[in-house]
Write an enzyme that holds these catalytic residues in place. Structure first.
Site, mmCIF file in Angstrom:
data_model
loop_
_atom_site.group_PDB
_atom_site.id
_atom_site.type_symbol
_atom_site.label_atom_id
_atom_site.label_comp_id
_atom_site.label_asym_id
_atom_site.label_seq_id
_atom_site.Cartn_x
_atom_site.Cartn_y
_atom_site.Cartn_z
ATOM 1 N N PRO A 47 1.229 -1.188 -0.383
ATOM 2 C CA PRO A 47 0.302 -0.030 -0.317
ATOM 3 C C PRO A 47 1.040 1.230 0.239
ATOM 4 O O PRO A 47 1.537 1.334 0.565
ATOM 5 C CB PRO A 47 -1.301 -0.229 1.420
ATOM 6 C CG PRO A 47 -1.097 -1.966 1.899
ATOM 7 C CD PRO A 47 0.658 -2.273 1.465
ATOM 8 N N CYS A 48 0.119 2.428 -0.251
ATOM 9 C CA CYS A 48 1.150 3.302 -0.679
ATOM 10 C C CYS A 48 0.830 4.615 -0.783
ATOM 11 O O CYS A 48 -1.112 4.632 -1.825
ATOM 12 C CB CYS A 48 2.161 3.734 -1.928
ATOM 13 S SG CYS A 48 3.629 4.839 -1.610
ATOM 14 N N GLN A 49 0.042 5.569 0.331
ATOM 15 C CA GLN A 49 -1.162 7.000 0.076
ATOM 16 C C GLN A 49 0.311 7.701 -0.001
ATOM 17 O O GLN A 49 1.170 8.182 0.907
ATOM 18 C CB GLN A 49 -1.482 7.006 1.250
ATOM 19 C CG GLN A 49 -2.469 7.974 1.932
ATOM 20 C CD GLN A 49 -2.852 7.051 2.829
ATOM 21 O OE1 GLN A 49 -2.552 6.903 3.810
ATOM 22 N NE2 GLN A 49 -4.723 8.628 2.911
#
Length: 559
Positions: free
Chosen positions: A80-82
């Site tokens: 995941p990458c925000q």
């Protein structure tokens, strides 16, 4: 032929693994997935794979995986990458724990030294909003790898009163923890502000959350253990009476909102400053024209990945792939990077898979779910399977109909207002096409996304499938919400793949997944470059004749 030992990191329900397994050339020996329901789904659908339900940031991949299972040939996964945005005022955290997971994916590559890897992520992964802060833990590596850095400006506040309040804390930066509001109080104040953008919405929230707000006021004097000056102390203590006056007497909304907004902005600034301190990030504070800005050194995820994988000895290529090009009945764009060890690539350019279908030949929503139209969807997450034979249907339907048992044909229950909205919308229409009388439960209807209450079009691919329960996607011709199985079909999951967990978790697992057909295309492309013959052919499965599974991708190549 010996299969390639493969691990799947941040595996979710297992869509990417399923695509790789379909080629017959990959032996998934272990998967890492922290979410318990997703891990359960993965385990139930990938027999023989050891699913490690652990925090990837704390795993020693060498000890936990290589020591137990032997040499790992391939690593796949989508950490995941925000991204960060100054415009997101509700997001107080500067440093996303999700962003750090990208670094732990790279750490797995470094520890396991596979011959190749596949990294899947959001299509904006290489945009400027995806970055890391330079801190004491990474500065040596940044310098050693020559990763370019940039001064990033982070807005703490932009209004006179808020700025004046925050400026008072600067002499006490070493003691910020002393002045932070208690976590539960801060969280409730942020939520209260979120639901106070209009008077009507604020009144409703006070009514619906009466017990929580009463407790907030009872605990008010204990939310802060200390104040940095008398001005802030008086402002905070007086805020209680102002908030109560509106909450209990419904008086002076504008005064209430302004005080609450300033209160949250000050507390948010303190949280951000504390976070910078806790993570040992050097920063400077800039004050100008009533605006307070923090300036810190950063480096982009793009530059980090480029420099790190090069240092680890991989030749890479990357592109934005559209799942619809590979038979998935939705336009879903994802960032894909394939890395192959230099000695194996042997000077050849690493390839990405070529589109198999032309846009005019894309699979549609009808191709994916029409056969389910006459089956009643349950509202019970534990509903028993349905036995159904595919009488006729598209090539895609036949491909996904690998057994005549339909599980997860479960939809969210809907109230009377939702049903009226369903009835009012035609295919392709969404919340914004409703008349005003059907929008009254939304305080800011004009800010509602176009994907909310979207009735799908049968003869087009769907848009990107996320959690369609939250978005309230509607069946093309039936006045009900899209079922979990229908959403899974749009993601190209076959009937035999069964989701587990709560209803919302199943919807979320489907939305988070890599479409298996896209995974298969990537796997076949990788195998060709490793000079291994795949047992599958996605092009044949889709009824398309082709001579190559990869291309230069000049249009989509990411520099």
């Amino acid at each position: 032929m010996k299969k390639l030992n493969t691990i799947d990191l941040f595996a979710g329900a297992g869509g990417l693994s399923l695509g790789f397994v379909r080629t017959g050339c990959f032996n998934i020996i272990a998967a890492v997935e922290y979410d318990r329901y997703a891990a359960q789904t993965y385990a139930e659908n990938h027999e023989g794979v050891d699913v490690l339900r652990e925090d990837a940031s704390k795993i020693s991949f060498k000890e936990k995986i290589e020591t137990k299972y032997g040499k790992v040939d391939i690593v796949i996964g989508g950490p995941p990458c925000q991204g960060f945005s100054n415009a997101n005022r509700q997001k107080s955290n500067l440093i996303s724990g999700n962003n750090q997971l990208v670094q732990h994916y790279v750490r797995a590559i470094e520890e396991l030294d596979p011959i190749a890897f596949v990294l899947e992520n959001v299509k904006t992964l290489e945009s400027k909003k995806h970055f890391f802060f330079v801190d004491s833990s990474n500065i040596d590596e940044v310098n050693q790898l020559g990763i370019p850095t940039k001064k990033e400006k982070i807005n703490l506040c932009g209004e006179n009163e808020t700025a004046a309040m925050i400026a008072g804390v600067f002499p006490y930066m070493a003691d910020l923890d002393l002045y932070r509001i208690k976590k539960e109080g801060y969280s409730l104040l942020c939520t209260l502000l979120k639901f106070s953008r209009t008077r009507e919405r604020a009144e409703k929230y006070f009514k619906d959350q009466e017990k929580r707000i009463d407790k907030l006021f009872k605990d008010w004097e204990h939310l802060h253990s200390a104040f940095w000056n008398e001005q802030w102390e008086h402002f905070f203590r007086d805020a209680k009476e102002i908030l109560q006056r509106f909450g209990f007497e419904r008086e002076e909304y504008s005064i209430y909102f302004d005080r609450l907004k300033t209160l949250v902005e000050v507390e948010q600034a303190i949280e951000r400053l504390s976070e910078l301190n806790e993570n040992h990030i050097d920063f400077e504070i800039q004050v100008s024209d009533s605006r307070i800005t923090v300036i810190a050194d950063t480096f982009t995820v793009k530059d980090y990945l480029d420099c790190k994988f090069k240092a680890l000895g991989y030749d890479c290529n990357k592109a934005i792939l559209n799942a619809a090009d590979f038979g998935v009945p939705q336009t879903r764009e994802r960032f894909i990077r394939i890395g192959i060890k230099k000695e194996i690539a042997n000077g050849k350019e690493v390839k990405l898979p070529s589109p198999i279908l032309k846009e005019n030949d894309y699979n549609t929503v009808r191709d994916a779910i029409e056969d389910l139209e006459e089956l009643d969807a349950s509202i019970d997450a534990e509903a028993p399977p349905i036995h159904a034979l595919l009488k006729e249907g598209s090539k895609l339907a036949a491909l996904l109909y690998d057994e005549d048992i339909i599980c997860n044909h479960v939809a969210t229950d809907t109230g009377e207002v939702a049903k009226k909205r369903f009835e009012a919308l035609a295919q392709g229409e969404n919340f914004h096409n409703l008349n005003k009388a059907l929008k009254t439960t939304y305080s800011l209807p004009e800010r509602t996304q176009n994907t909310i209450y979207l009735r799908l079009q049968y003869d087009e691919p769907s848009g990107t499938v996320m959690n369609v329960r939250k978005s309230m996607w509607i069946h093309p011709i039936l006045n009900r919400a899209l079922s979990i199985r229908e959403a899974a079909r749009l993601q190209s999951f076959p009937n035999s793949f069964v989701f587990h967990g709560s209803k919302n978790s199943q919807y979320q697992q489907v939305g988070n997944a890599v479409p298996p057909l896209l995974g298969q295309a990537i796997a076949e492309c990788l195998l060709e470059q490793l000079e291994i013959k795949s047992a599958s052919s996605l092009a044949n499965d889709l009824g398309v004749a082709t001579t190559s599974t990869h291309m230069e991708r000049e249009d989509d190549h990411i520099a």
